[in-house]
Write an enzyme that holds these catalytic residues in place. Sequence first.
Site, PDB file in Angstrom:
ATOM      1  N   TYR A 277       0.866  -1.183   0.000  1.00 54.75           N
ATOM      2  CA  TYR A 277       0.000   0.000   0.000  1.00 54.75           C
ATOM      3  C   TYR A 277       0.902   1.232   0.000  1.00 54.75           C
ATOM      4  O   TYR A 277       1.489   1.596   1.015  1.00 54.75           O
ATOM      5  CB  TYR A 277      -0.906  -0.041   1.227  1.00 54.75           C
TER       6      TYR A 277
ATOM      7  N   LYS B 274      -1.506  -0.969  -4.070  1.00 54.32           N
ATOM      8  CA  LYS B 274      -2.482   0.119  -4.027  1.00 54.32           C
ATOM      9  C   LYS B 274      -1.665   1.408  -4.101  1.00 54.32           C
ATOM     10  O   LYS B 274      -0.890   1.718  -3.200  1.00 54.32           O
ATOM     11  CB  LYS B 274      -3.330   0.104  -2.769  1.00 54.32           C
TER      12      LYS B 274
END
Length: 246
Positions: free
Chosen positions: A80, A110
């Site tokens: 992330y 992400k």
Amino acid sequence: RLDHVIIHMGALSLPECQELARHAAAIGAGGIAVIAPFFFKPTNKVSFSYGIPDAFLPNELVAFLQKVASEAPEVPFYYYHIPPLTGVKIHVEELLDGIKARIPTFQGTKFSDTDLLDLAQCINKNETGQFEFFYGVDEQLLGALAVGANGAVGSTYNYLGRQTNLMLQAFAKPDLALAQKYQFLTGEFLNFVIKLDFGVAQTKAVITFVSGIPMGPPRLPLVDASNEFIVKAKAKLDSIVWPDGD
């Protein structure tokens, strides 16, 4: 029941991240995700790489991610990337080099950064399509789709999910003009509330008045959204006329 759940397990402590990874694997998570450690950060920096001062080289970060991912060796693993909050500014393109050898379960990222150059280089490097790149800056999702993002993960989709799906459908047709209308209107709302001070508490308030489901207060040190914010944000959202007539 959801078919695919990615559980986030970022924490200040590596052992805590590892414990959360083991728990996620035990309960059958479809994937796990981790942000970069943001208190004791990687120390290996390079100045003005790609014009970004004090960017981190990815080696120490990959070592950290490897320690977490190894605790759930059968579960797809995602990094992330959110440097505005972690302060760890790396080039994800560089992180991808050889990462499958070190983290066999690595599935993708992400990508919650406005650096579309880096995102585009990641996607260009991903010729075999082995990785997934989900974009996390909601107000410029359309730009990320144009360079090849696979999809999106963002807080806005909790209350503008249908409109975002319609934008995705328009982009896929392709009907760029219609997709732009949805993106511009999403941006109009976000630009409005950002000027009012928009964060976790305010997002909870918007989700509450849109869905009717109380989201509860944020955790300290954050405080509840003001009544003034709620009134103004609701009026603004209600004033927007979407292309589908809603």
